[in-house]
Scaffold this motif. Structure first.
Motif, PDB file in Angstrom:
ATOM      1  N   ALA A 151       0.806  -1.101   0.002  1.00 60.00           N
ATOM      2  CA  ALA A 151      -0.025   0.198   0.099  1.00 60.00           C
ATOM      3  C   ALA A 151       0.993   1.362  -0.043  1.00 60.00           C
ATOM      4  CB  ALA A 151      -0.862  -0.006   1.279  1.00 60.00           C
ATOM      5  N   ALA A 152       2.009   1.157   0.712  1.00 65.00           N
ATOM      6  CA  ALA A 152       2.840   2.342   0.637  1.00 65.00           C
ATOM      7  C   ALA A 152       3.909   2.333  -0.179  1.00 65.00           C
ATOM      8  CB  ALA A 152       3.489   2.242   2.159  1.00 65.00           C
ATOM      9  N   PRO A 153       4.308   3.397  -0.785  1.00 62.76           N
ATOM     10  CA  PRO A 153       5.325   3.882  -1.932  1.00 62.76           C
ATOM     11  C   PRO A 153       6.687   4.062  -0.985  1.00 62.76           C
ATOM     12  CG  PRO A 153       4.078   5.800  -1.322  1.00 62.76           C
ATOM     13  CD  PRO A 153       3.414   4.855  -0.563  1.00 62.76           C
ATOM     14  N   VAL A 154       7.669   4.055  -2.086  1.00 61.61           N
ATOM     15  CA  VAL A 154       9.074   4.254  -1.543  1.00 61.61           C
ATOM     16  C   VAL A 154       9.325   5.830  -2.065  1.00 61.61           C
ATOM     17  CG1 VAL A 154      11.391   3.802  -2.286  1.00 61.61           C
ATOM     18  CG2 VAL A 154      10.091   2.002  -1.500  1.00 61.61           C
ATOM     19  N   PHE A 155       9.946   6.583  -1.190  1.00 65.60           N
ATOM     20  CA  PHE A 155      10.148   7.831  -1.441  1.00 65.60           C
ATOM     21  C   PHE A 155      11.664   7.755  -2.177  1.00 65.60           C
ATOM     22  CE2 PHE A 155      12.274  11.888  -0.499  1.00 65.60           C
ATOM     23  CZ  PHE A 155      11.543  12.884  -1.014  1.00 65.60           C
ATOM     24  N   LEU A 156      11.438   8.297  -3.644  1.00 69.26           N
ATOM     25  CA  LEU A 156      12.610   8.218  -4.515  1.00 69.26           C
ATOM     26  C   LEU A 156      13.491   9.531  -4.264  1.00 69.26           C
ATOM     27  CD1 LEU A 156      14.262   6.571  -6.418  1.00 69.26           C
ATOM     28  CD2 LEU A 156      12.912   7.720  -8.197  1.00 69.26           C
ATOM     29  N   ALA A 157      14.457   9.471  -3.363  1.00 66.76           N
ATOM     30  CA  ALA A 157      15.158  11.018  -2.929  1.00 66.76           C
ATOM     31  C   ALA A 157      16.175  11.173  -4.103  1.00 66.76           C
ATOM     32  CB  ALA A 157      15.688  10.883  -1.733  1.00 66.76           C
ATOM     33  N   THR A 158      15.825  11.893  -5.049  1.00 67.48           N
ATOM     34  CA  THR A 158      16.593  12.309  -6.377  1.00 67.48           C
ATOM     35  C   THR A 158      17.613  13.575  -5.862  1.00 67.48           C
ATOM     36  OG1 THR A 158      14.810  13.514  -7.177  1.00 67.48           O
ATOM     37  CG2 THR A 158      15.221  11.333  -8.062  1.00 67.48           C
ATOM     38  N   LEU A 159      18.823  13.034  -6.054  1.00 65.57           N
ATOM     39  CA  LEU A 159      19.652  14.036  -5.488  1.00 65.57           C
ATOM     40  C   LEU A 159      20.526  14.662  -6.736  1.00 65.57           C
ATOM     41  CD1 LEU A 159      21.571  11.866  -2.721  1.00 65.57           C
ATOM     42  CD2 LEU A 159      19.551  13.205  -2.834  1.00 65.57           C
ATOM     43  N   GLY A 160      20.263  16.070  -6.808  1.00 64.43           N
ATOM     44  CA  GLY A 160      20.891  17.122  -7.518  1.00 64.43           C
ATOM     45  C   GLY A 160      20.005  17.195  -8.938  1.00 64.43           C
ATOM     46  N   PRO A 161      20.481  17.840  -9.947  1.00 64.48           N
ATOM     47  CA  PRO A 161      19.566  18.236 -11.099  1.00 64.48           C
ATOM     48  C   PRO A 161      19.050  17.044 -11.813  1.00 64.48           C
ATOM     49  CG  PRO A 161      21.906  18.638 -11.628  1.00 64.48           C
ATOM     50  CD  PRO A 161      22.028  18.303 -10.049  1.00 64.48           C
ATOM     51  N   VAL A 162      18.196  16.997 -12.789  1.00 61.65           N
ATOM     52  CA  VAL A 162      17.595  15.861 -13.455  1.00 61.65           C
ATOM     53  C   VAL A 162      18.685  15.240 -14.366  1.00 61.65           C
ATOM     54  CG1 VAL A 162      16.022  15.302 -15.377  1.00 61.65           C
ATOM     55  CG2 VAL A 162      15.637  17.075 -13.789  1.00 61.65           C
ATOM     56  N   ALA A 163      19.842  15.916 -14.821  1.00 64.19           N
ATOM     57  CA  ALA A 163      20.818  15.308 -15.651  1.00 64.19           C
ATOM     58  C   ALA A 163      21.572  14.313 -14.738  1.00 64.19           C
ATOM     59  CB  ALA A 163      21.473  16.397 -16.441  1.00 64.19           C
ATOM     60  N   ALA A 164      21.619  14.894 -13.483  1.00 70.38           N
ATOM     61  CA  ALA A 164      22.818  13.899 -12.592  1.00 70.38           C
ATOM     62  C   ALA A 164      22.202  12.647 -12.073  1.00 70.38           C
ATOM     63  CB  ALA A 164      23.083  14.795 -11.593  1.00 70.38           C
ATOM     64  N   HIS A 165      20.721  12.969 -11.837  1.00 73.68           N
ATOM     65  CA  HIS A 165      20.030  11.392 -11.160  1.00 73.68           C
ATOM     66  C   HIS A 165      19.270  10.833 -12.020  1.00 73.68           C
ATOM     67  CE1 HIS A 165      16.781  14.688 -10.420  1.00 73.68           C
ATOM     68  NE2 HIS A 165      16.125  13.561 -10.844  1.00 73.68           N
ATOM     69  N   THR A 166      19.004  11.108 -13.356  1.00 76.43           N
ATOM     70  CA  THR A 166      18.199  10.430 -14.324  1.00 76.43           C
ATOM     71  C   THR A 166      18.298   8.963 -14.362  1.00 76.43           C
ATOM     72  OG1 THR A 166      17.310  12.260 -15.309  1.00 76.43           O
ATOM     73  CG2 THR A 166      16.990  10.087 -16.544  1.00 76.43           C
TER      74      THR A 166
END
Length: 587
Positions: A473-488
């Motif tokens: 039922a619960a999702p995972v929090f995807l903690a993306t670090l930095g700008p989009v290009a760095a974490h995609t």
């Protein structure tokens, strides 16, 4: 003007001065003169770029790096070469010429609905039908309007083979039944049932027995195990029928072999070719005077059930298309393409139409059936055929007993293959598109009527399907670090991996520090950090600590494990084990 013998009167002299010396004509230029060493060098360059080889490694190491091993421990080289056929005798070449028989499968169910499906299939180009039935099946209703003199019927009635065969013949009456009609006694039927159906078939000049290798394939058997078991089962048929007074030739003439074909096209092509070689050898050793050599053998190929998935079932169309192509190239006499929606329940009209049209596209538009043995002479296919036939013959030696295949020995062998395959699926070394790779959590699955057509089938993606059946039922929090290009890159990898286990994610988006990450965190217990290594080094630990302070109890890092993380995910991990741990942390 010279007039040599055969010249056309009044024609011009042949320009003999312009003729090249015999054997000197080159059809390729210097730039096209490639050697095996050139391929090794080019391939090695690619592997060095991907860090699978070092600069110090010899180019010839590419053979070890790229050779893969099948579940039967058969090495398959990355490139077919002439040397593969040294001392190899080619055998098992397909004898079919022209189009294959397009055979539709009809699972047991209400006779009226089944009849409607059959008539639509036959009107749509199906040329034979494979019917599941039992003693209570009303064949008069089921087969109403089916022209039995044109469309062969193959019966499948394991619970009552004699009763169904007699009922079918009674329904047919004096109609001359189409060539290829099979009363369908299973190779594992009791001696009495096998003999009774065989005698009915002999009296009417029909086929009477099906040696169904898909039974063990559905349980997880490898190609060699399926072939070896089928030969042991077929040998048992010959023993039982000859003991009842039939000749080996008569008994062999009643048999049709059935095998599964998968989306591993070269292995499936080789399997069907190896089956012909094996059956010819069994008949030769049994003293048959027919069925040995180039004369026709009856092989029915069915697209694999275990390779199909209940999730993203549309991908099953691609799987079955490749499998049907392999069946045609491998020389199958009859091909059954199972509908893409069959794992979900009883296939509907659309699913059955796509299934039969797959064969029509391959035959009428791609012209696959217009070439006899198109794989013949292929170094790789000829070698794989030979290796598979030898492996299957070894399996036959382990399984064959006077009473038939040794089922306990088979179970032990299959269990070992299932464990290896499951591990390959778990680590995504054997990817399943739409299930373990590129899953779509937002999909709406087609609804189908429940039926028994999938009982006993062990899906290759069974473990992942079980996870998808009960999403947390619960999702995972995807903690993306930095700008989009760095974490995609890592964020995409983690999202797809978690989705394979039915786990959704809440994405932080572009961030510049721990405060940005915590600001969009809304209390999720499990978090997954996704960013570049440099970002992890700079403020990954601070972000993890801030998230723990905000309520996170389980911190995952996408990439190599860090001392401040509880778990990690990267290419090559045991995805099933990781997802099991993550789902437990979400509870």
């Amino acid at each position: 003007m010279t007039t040599p013998e055969g010249a056309v009167e009044g024609g011009l002299d042949e320009p003999t001065g312009l003729e090249p010396e015999q054997g000197s004509l080159e059809l390729s230029g210097p730039d096209d003169d490639w050697q095996l060493s050139d391929w090794e060098s080019a391939t090695a360059a690619v592997l060095r770029k991907s860090r699978r080889m070092s600069d110090e490694d010899a180019d010839s190491l590419v053979w070890d790096k790229l050779t893969r091993t099948t579940l039967d421990d058969i090495p398959v080289a990355p490139l077919g070469t002439r040397s593969l056929l040294d001392d190899l005798v080619t055998a098992g070449r397909p004898a079919r010429s022209g189009d294959w028989d397009v055979r539709a499968h009809l699972a047991a169910g209400p006779e009226k609905l089944g009849n409607e499906a059959l008539l639509v299939d036959l009107d749509g180009g199906v040329t034979s039908v494979w019917l599941e039935a039992d003693a209570g099946t009303d064949l008069a209703v089921l087969l109403e309007g089916v022209l039995l003199d044109l469309a062969p019927v193959v019966l499948d009635a394991p619970s009552a083979p004699v009763a169904v065969a007699e009922a079918f013949l009674a329904h047919a009456g004096g109609t001359g039944l189409a060539a290829g009609t099979n009363l369908g006694a299973s190779a594992t039927a009791t001696d009495a049932d096998l003999v009774a159906v065989a005698r009915l078939a002999l009296e009417r000049g029909l086929l009477g027995v099906v040696v169904d290798g898909t039974r063990v394939h559905d349980r997880g058997a490898s190609d060699a195990q399926e072939l070896g078991w089928s030969m042991a089962a077929a040998a048992r048929v010959l023993r039982v029928l000859t003991a009842a007074g039939m000749s080996v030739d008569e008994a062999a003439g009643l048999v049709e072999l059935r095998y599964a074909v998968t989306d591993e096209q070269f292995a499936s092509i080789a399997k069907l070719r190896a089956a012909r070689r094996l059956w010819a050898r069994v008949l030769q050793l049994s003293g048959a005077t027919t069925g040995v050599g180039a004369e026709p053998q009856r092989v029915h190929a069915v697209t694999s059930r275990p390779m199909m998935s209940r999730y993203d079932p549309w991908v099953n169309m691609l799987r079955t298309t490749v499998a049907a192509f392999a069946a045609g190239v491998g020389g199958a006499d009859s091909v059954t393409v199972l509908p893409f929606d069959a794992p979900l329940g009883r296939p509907d009209v659309f699913g059955r139409r796509i299934a039969r049209n797959t064969s029509h596209l391959l035959i009428d538009e791609s012209h696959v059936a217009h070439v006899a043995d198109p794989a013949g002479g292929s170094y790789a296919v000829e070698k794989l055929t030979d290796d598979l036939a030898l492996a299957a013959w070894e399996v036959l030696g382990r399984l064959d007993t006077p009473e038939g295949p040794d089922e306990s020995a088979l179970e032990e062998m299959v269990a070992g293959v299932v464990a290896r395959r499951d591990q390959q699926v778990a680590t995504r070394e054997r990817p399943l598109t739409g299930l373990t790779e590129f899953p779509n959590l937002g999909e709406t699955l087609p609804e189908r009527e429940p039926y028994d057509g999938w009982q006993g089938v062990r899906s290759y993606g069974e473990a992942f399907e079980a996870l998808r059946d009960e999403p947390p039922a619960a999702p995972v929090f995807l903690a993306t670090l930095g700008p989009v290009a760095a974490h995609t890159a890592r964020a995409t990898f983690a999202t797809n991996l978690l989705a394979a286990g039915g786990v959704a994610v809440d994405v932080a988006g572009p961030t510049s520090g721990p405060d940005d990450v915590v600001a969009v965190h809304s209390g999720q217990r499990v978090v997954c950090l996704a960013g570049a290594d440099a970002t992890y080094d700079e403020w990954g630990q601070a972000a993890a600590e801030a998230l723990r302070a905000a309520g996170a109890t389980h911190v995952v890092v996408a990439g190599k494990a860090r001392e401040w993380s509880d778990d990690s995910c990267a290419t090559g991990l045991d995805a099933l084990a990781f997802l099991t741990r993550t789902r437990k942390a979400l509870q």
